[in-house]
Scaffold this motif. Structure first.
Motif, PDB file in Angstrom:
ATOM      1  N   ASP A 162       0.641   6.866   3.416  1.00 23.10           N
ATOM      2  CA  ASP A 162      -0.509   7.957   3.783  1.00 23.10           C
ATOM      3  C   ASP A 162       0.006   9.266   3.760  1.00 23.10           C
ATOM      4  O   ASP A 162       1.308   9.203   4.371  1.00 23.10           O
ATOM      5  CB  ASP A 162      -1.209   7.424   5.259  1.00 23.10           C
ATOM      6  N   GLY A 188      -0.047  -2.509  -5.680  1.00 24.01           N
ATOM      7  CA  GLY A 188      -0.752  -2.188  -4.258  1.00 24.01           C
ATOM      8  C   GLY A 188      -1.759  -0.945  -4.326  1.00 24.01           C
ATOM      9  O   GLY A 188      -1.619  -0.244  -5.051  1.00 24.01           O
ATOM     10  N   PRO A 189      -2.804  -1.079  -3.344  1.00 22.15           N
ATOM     11  CA  PRO A 189      -3.460   0.045  -3.329  1.00 22.15           C
ATOM     12  C   PRO A 189      -2.972   1.326  -2.838  1.00 22.15           C
ATOM     13  O   PRO A 189      -1.791   1.425  -2.182  1.00 22.15           O
ATOM     14  CB  PRO A 189      -4.515  -0.369  -2.227  1.00 22.15           C
ATOM     15  N   GLY A 222      -2.132   4.834  -0.684  1.00 19.34           N
ATOM     16  CA  GLY A 222      -2.481   5.348   0.666  1.00 19.34           C
ATOM     17  C   GLY A 222      -3.738   6.257   0.767  1.00 19.34           C
ATOM     18  O   GLY A 222      -4.440   6.789  -0.085  1.00 19.34           O
ATOM     19  N   ASP A 223      -3.800   6.713   1.971  1.00 15.78           N
ATOM     20  CA  ASP A 223      -4.865   7.817   2.293  1.00 15.78           C
ATOM     21  C   ASP A 223      -4.448   8.977   2.796  1.00 15.78           C
ATOM     22  O   ASP A 223      -3.291   9.028   2.906  1.00 15.78           O
ATOM     23  CB  ASP A 223      -5.664   7.024   3.390  1.00 15.78           C
ATOM     24  N   GLY A 268       0.205   3.069  -4.888  1.00 13.02           N
ATOM     25  CA  GLY A 268       0.825   1.795  -4.184  1.00 13.02           C
ATOM     26  C   GLY A 268       2.176   1.351  -4.992  1.00 13.02           C
ATOM     27  O   GLY A 268       2.356   1.834  -6.014  1.00 13.02           O
ATOM     28  N   LYS A 278       0.852  -1.230   0.096  1.00 13.26           N
ATOM     29  CA  LYS A 278      -0.052  -0.115  -0.158  1.00 13.26           C
ATOM     30  C   LYS A 278       1.015   1.147   0.211  1.00 13.26           C
ATOM     31  O   LYS A 278       1.965   1.225   0.653  1.00 13.26           O
ATOM     32  CB  LYS A 278      -0.800  -0.054   1.128  1.00 13.26           C
ATOM     33  N   GLY A 313      -7.781   6.498  -0.486  1.00 15.05           N
ATOM     34  CA  GLY A 313      -7.027   6.623  -1.936  1.00 15.05           C
ATOM     35  C   GLY A 313      -6.346   7.876  -2.396  1.00 15.05           C
ATOM     36  O   GLY A 313      -6.063   7.747  -3.680  1.00 15.05           O
TER      37      GLY A 313
END
Length: 383
Positions: A128, A251-252, A254-255, A247, A125, A242
């Motif tokens: 953030d 991977g996704p 981050g926030d 990522g 991920k 998101g």
């Protein structure tokens, strides 16, 4: 076998406890581990010597034989065992599945046993991000929608996110065959390391895109809408899923966390969902009572001051505080009354006050009960 005394090798006394020996071994093994010393032959030799010493002193029976007969009392073949990885402190009994203390050290180097058996690059991920936002108490009370400008990572439009100038898909790294890791021989055993050629990505771009340097992402400024819910408190965060860093290896993203701070208010002090305000009134209003205007978040409201109100009295207005973020119920407004003493009086006003005071003092127990009670207690104290 080493010619040096095993206790000397580990730097402990012959009277050292088993725990002290284990502690000394772990410290030295980490210091001279080949993976930390970049192929230093001297460090590799010391690492073997440390393992040999602990293989004897870490075993109660072997240590007893060594203390009594020296190295002649230790069976050189005992260190190897049947596993084929002998000579390194319990390494020979079960290979990589049962490495004892050396296995613990491997866990510290590589982050646990499970990670060592992974095949292929890990999808991770993105990082953030945080954005600090300051709002007013009124905005926190009613809720607020606003826009912010933040740097975000988006797919590079020049290479369509491939990272390649020609928009060709990345090819598997020939050095790690797309796994993201390589095995490096360190003395008598092999260790897994991040592939230095692809930095663990498992793939390489032959002709990097000049716009994104081959990453497939570009940093751009973007406008994001932030909805602040009614009742939010100082230090609370709003998560924009998101909207952080992209990522790695699929991977996704981050926030993005918007952290709220509320500006100090000129009138109100907040305590959870309740509000507090200090209300100064004249001593005439305090004595006679009357209607006065008090501030609330929506503007003003009128309340009645009871006759004979003293400084410090607290009046409560239900439902005039903040809306609870989770409960949805309204807090209360607490009004702290302060009786204001007149200043800058004219001579006539002073004379009128003296006459008033004289009339009150004639019946002090009736008009000033707190003062009279205090005077009585003081007399009792010195009587």
């Amino acid at each position: 076998m080493s010619d040096r005394d095993y206790y000397e090798i580990l730097g402990v006394e012959k009277s050292a406890s088993a725990a002290d020996i284990k502690k000394a071994y772990r410290r030295l093994a980490m210091k001279y581990h080949p993976d930390r010393n970049g192929g230093d032959k001297e460090a590799e030799a010391k690492f073997k010597e440390i393992g040999e010493a602990y293989d004897v002193l870490g075993d109660e029976q072997k240590r007893a034989a060594y203390d009594r007969f020296g190295k002649a009392g230790v069976n050189p073949g005992a260190a190897g065992g049947a596993g084929g990885f002998g000579g390194f402190g319990g390494f020979g009994q079960g290979g990589f599945a049962d490495m004892g203390d050396l296995g613990d050290i491997f866990s510290e180097f590589f982050g646990g046993g499970a990670a060592r058996h992974q095949s292929g690059p890990r999808a991770m991920k993105g990082t953030d991000l945080r954005y600090d936002m300051e709002i007013t108490l009124e905005q926190a009370a009613k809720g607020h929608t606003t826009e912010i400008r933040v740097p975000v990572w988006e797919k590079c439009d020049t290479c369509d996110g491939t990272g390649s100038r020609s928009k060709a898909k990345p090819e598997p790294c020939p050095h790690c065959r797309g796994t993201g890791t390589i095995h490096v021989q360190q003395g008598f055993f092999a260790v897994k390391q991040t592939c230095p050629h692809c930095n663990g990505a498992g793939q390489k771009v032959k002709d990097p895109c000049p716009a994104c340097d081959g990453t497939g992402h570009k940093k751009v400024m973007k406008t994001l809408e932030v909805k602040i819910p009614a009742g939010i408190n100082n230090g609370q965060r709003i998560r924009l899923a998101g909207k952080g860093q992209p990522g790695v290896n699929g991977g996704p993203a981050g926030d993005l966390y918007v952290e709220i701070s509320i500006k100090p208010h000129d009138i109100f002090q907040r305590d959870g969902d309740d509000l507090h305000v200090e209300l100064p009134i004249s001593f005439v209003t305090a004595a006679l009572g009357g209607d006065v205007d008090v501030p609330v978040l929506e503007g003003e409201t009128r309340i009645t001051i009871p006759e004979g109100t003293q400084t410090g009295k607290i009046l409560r207005l239900r439902g005039k505080g903040m809306k609870g973020l989770r409960s949805g119920y309204m807090g209360d407004l607490y009004i702290h009354v302060t009786v204001e003493t007149p200043v800058n009086l004219s001579e006539k006003q002073k004379q009128l006050l003296r006459e008033f005071d004289n009339s009150v003092q004639k019946h002090a127990e009736k008009h000033s009960p707190k003062h009279q009670s205090f005077m009585d207690r003081m007399k009792n104290l010195f009587s």
